[in-house]
Enzyme design. Structure first.
Site, PDB file in Angstrom:
ATOM      1  N   LYS A 205       0.861  -1.176   0.000  1.00 36.92           N
ATOM      2  CA  LYS A 205       0.000   0.000   0.000  1.00 36.92           C
ATOM      3  C   LYS A 205       0.901   1.231   0.000  1.00 36.92           C
ATOM      4  O   LYS A 205       1.678   1.437   0.941  1.00 36.92           O
ATOM      5  CB  LYS A 205      -0.941   0.007   1.209  1.00 36.92           C
ATOM      6  CG  LYS A 205      -1.966  -1.115   1.158  1.00 36.92           C
ATOM      7  CD  LYS A 205      -2.999  -1.010   2.262  1.00 36.92           C
ATOM      8  CE  LYS A 205      -4.031  -2.143   2.140  1.00 36.92           C
ATOM      9  NZ  LYS A 205      -5.075  -2.066   3.186  1.00 36.92           N
ATOM     10  N   ALA A 310       2.440  -9.112   5.110  1.00 35.79           N
ATOM     11  CA  ALA A 310       2.635 -10.498   4.692  1.00 35.79           C
ATOM     12  C   ALA A 310       1.303 -11.143   4.334  1.00 35.79           C
ATOM     13  O   ALA A 310       0.285 -10.919   4.997  1.00 35.79           O
ATOM     14  CB  ALA A 310       3.324 -11.289   5.790  1.00 35.79           C
ATOM     15  N   PHE A 311       1.321 -11.946   3.272  1.00 33.12           N
ATOM     16  CA  PHE A 311       0.124 -12.686   2.866  1.00 33.12           C
ATOM     17  C   PHE A 311      -0.158 -13.819   3.850  1.00 33.12           C
ATOM     18  O   PHE A 311       0.762 -14.435   4.394  1.00 33.12           O
ATOM     19  CB  PHE A 311       0.329 -13.264   1.470  1.00 33.12           C
ATOM     20  CG  PHE A 311      -0.387 -12.500   0.390  1.00 33.12           C
ATOM     21  CD1 PHE A 311      -1.262 -13.133  -0.474  1.00 33.12           C
ATOM     22  CD2 PHE A 311      -0.191 -11.142   0.240  1.00 33.12           C
ATOM     23  CE1 PHE A 311      -1.934 -12.434  -1.463  1.00 33.12           C
ATOM     24  CE2 PHE A 311      -0.840 -10.424  -0.735  1.00 33.12           C
ATOM     25  CZ  PHE A 311      -1.720 -11.069  -1.594  1.00 33.12           C
ATOM     26  N   ASP A 378     -13.851   1.974   9.748  1.00 36.18           N
ATOM     27  CA  ASP A 378     -14.193   1.282   8.492  1.00 36.18           C
ATOM     28  C   ASP A 378     -14.189  -0.235   8.640  1.00 36.18           C
ATOM     29  O   ASP A 378     -13.872  -0.948   7.695  1.00 36.18           O
ATOM     30  CB  ASP A 378     -13.202   1.704   7.406  1.00 36.18           C
ATOM     31  CG  ASP A 378     -13.660   1.298   6.007  1.00 36.18           C
ATOM     32  OD1 ASP A 378     -14.873   1.379   5.753  1.00 36.18           O
ATOM     33  OD2 ASP A 378     -12.821   0.891   5.200  1.00 36.18           O
ATOM     34  N   ASP A 398      -6.818  -4.948   7.017  1.00 35.93           N
ATOM     35  CA  ASP A 398      -7.190  -3.663   6.405  1.00 35.93           C
ATOM     36  C   ASP A 398      -7.340  -2.568   7.456  1.00 35.93           C
ATOM     37  O   ASP A 398      -8.448  -2.134   7.797  1.00 35.93           O
ATOM     38  CB  ASP A 398      -8.492  -3.803   5.600  1.00 35.93           C
ATOM     39  CG  ASP A 398      -8.307  -4.678   4.374  1.00 35.93           C
ATOM     40  OD1 ASP A 398      -7.181  -4.717   3.858  1.00 35.93           O
ATOM     41  OD2 ASP A 398      -9.285  -5.319   3.947  1.00 35.93           O
TER      42      ASP A 398
END
Length: 509
Positions: A205, A310-311, A378, A398
């Site tokens: 990001k 990290a995924f 959010d 997120d």
């Protein structure tokens, strides 16, 4: 009779010069040494004895080290360790994926008529990202002391990238994949998937807002920028709270030309790169709206700050559920959800499975506390691994819309806590500990964030806001206890919880 030799004065001058040099460089230094000697009977005072070294007060252990040495951060998990993945199955799956990537990369090079041979990249079982995946358990995304996470953070900020692509969210918006399990983005941000030389993947990001800028108060939360430094800070805060539900995240200066444009195979992504009038390399997102050059991110001229998260393991290995948050906000300009107008809304939630008879509601309260500290409004969905069932932990993903306004505390984020009046005992004890001067939350966050390459990650007002918001959380818990009693409000989630005042960490200095 022969006359005087004309070269005799020159010879005499040369001999005089040699004698003067000998006197200056040899005889005179020797004479100075002889004159400088002190006779045995000299009444001169003896040279002072060397001073003993000054005794220094023992240095206090760093705040972060003291915190993690506290018994609250060393207690064993309440249940047996249950790993998310089986090592053999995971290795077999990722080896197939690595082989498929190597084949596709070879075909791609052939299509471009690249004749230089490219050796296939091997999958190494000791890779930090793979060890991170194997370390995920029912207790959290990583153990409290995890060398794999330390190596993973280092690898994400140092390893070269070998590919770049849009995330599944952006592909879903473009109709390029069926990503029904993934929450769709709003379209006002940009994120990319970067793959590293060890086959690890991270979500990138880019920087959209400077650290010292606050989100304007007229902005709606659903059109706010996504901040790279908020993702980094959220990981550190999550670890300090001992939730361990945010994937490891680190900051990095990315060369957008070499590490994104030159390694991507996605023609759409290649097409959105351009050079700005200031000669900076920029790119923007491809989506149905709000995706124009005005919303591009730019290097300086090539380097761009960003966060790398990290995924998690592939959904084929570890399926996840994406579940609407019961306290979801209204994503419209004038609408309100029921919880915003009904103070007894939690009674309705308690009647719905699985909030009626599991730890899910307590985990929702944990998530609300975390979001209130960051200022993130959010949280429309949450995700969890299906393997761990209804009592599994919630993933705090997120977090880029946090840390937008340090001057404002959005109390409505605490609605799950204030309306349900319930909290885990371990969560409450750690919050009380972080309110003490010795373990002050702002101090340990400040120290933790200094480890990131992009430090300072947060400005001082954001750090101080953490202490203020922490006190507001404790005040809310106190009001609940005054109303309903501690036995009703504080839920025992460990066999033998320990209070912060019961033990003090004793560290070797």
């Amino acid at each position: 009779m022969p006359g005087p030799r004309r070269d005799r004065p020159a010879v005499l001058l040369l001999l005089g010069a040699l004698l003067a040099a000998d006197l200056y460089f040899h005889l005179w230094p020797r004479a100075r040494r002889e004159l400088g000697r002190v006779s045995p009977g000299c009444p001169c005072p003896a040279p002072p004895a060397p001073r003993p070294p000054l005794s220094r007060a023992p240095r206090a252990a760093p705040a972060l080290r003291r915190l993690f040495a506290h018994p609250l951060y060393r207690a064993a998990p309440p249940g047996p360790a249950e790993p998310l993945l089986g090592a053999r199955e995971a290795l077999r799956y990722y080896r197939r994926k690595a082989a498929r990537w190597n084949r596709r990369h070879k075909l791609y090079r052939q299509e471009l008529n690249l004749t230089s041979p490219a050796a296939p990249l091997p999958l190494r079982p000791e890779a930090s990202w793979l060890q991170f995946h194997l370390g995920i358990s029912r207790d959290g995304l990583y153990p409290r002391s995890s060398p794999a996470v330390t190596r993973l953070l280092r690898d994400m900020r140092e390893l070269p990238t070998i590919s770049a692509d849009y995330s599944q969210d952006e592909k879903a918006l473009l109709g390029a994949c069926d990503c029904s399990q993934v929450v769709k983005p709003s379209g006002v941000h940009l994120k990319l998937v970067l793959r590293f030389q060890d086959f690890g993947k991270a979500m990138f990001k880019p920087m959209r807002q400077k650290r010292e800028e606050e989100t304007p108060e007229d902005f709606f939360y659903f059109v706010d920028f996504q901040r790279h430094n908020a993702e980094i800070a959220a990981f550190h805060l999550d670890r300090i709270l001992d939730f361990r539900r945010v994937p490891p995240t680190v900051g990095r200066l990315i060369n957008v030309t070499k590490e994104i444009l030159e390694v991507t195979k996605n023609e759409v992504l290649q097409s959105v790169f351009f050079v700005s009038p200031a000669s900076n390399v920029c790119f923007f997102a491809k989506c149905p709206y709000m995706c124009k050059t005005e919303y591009a991110v730019c290097g300086n001229p090539h380097l761009l700050e960003g966060s790398l998260s990290a995924f998690l393991p592939s959904l084929n290995l570890a399926p996840r559920l994406s579940i609407p948050n019961p306290w979801i906000r209204s994503y419209s300009f004038d609408g309100k959800e029921e919880w915003e107008v009904n103070p007894l809304y939690c009674n309705t939630v308690r009647e719905i499975y699985p909030y009626s008879n599991s730890n899910r509601l307590l985990n929702i309260v944990d998530m609300a506390i975390f979001d209130f500290l960051t200022g993130n409004m959010d949280r429309h969905h949450y995700e969890m691994f299906t393997k761990f069932g209804d009592d599994g932990f919630l993933l705090h993903l997120d977090n880029a819309r946090g840390f937008g306004r340090h001057s404002h505390d959005e109390i409505s984020i605490l609605a799950p806590l204030s309306q349900c009046c319930v909290i885990k005992r371990t969560t409450l004890l750690r919050l009380q500990l972080l309110a003490e001067p010795e373990y002050r939350l702002s101090a340990v966050m400040r120290e933790s964030l200094l480890q990131d390459p992009l430090a300072p990650v947060l400005t001082e007002p954001h750090l101080l806001a953490l202490d203020r918001r922490l006190q507001l959380i404790l005040d809310a818990v106190g009001k609940c206890i005054d109303t309903f009693g501690e036995a009703t409000v504080v839920a025992n989630d460990t066999a033998q919880p320990q209070s912060p005042a019961a033990h003090r960490a004793k560290l070797d200095t």
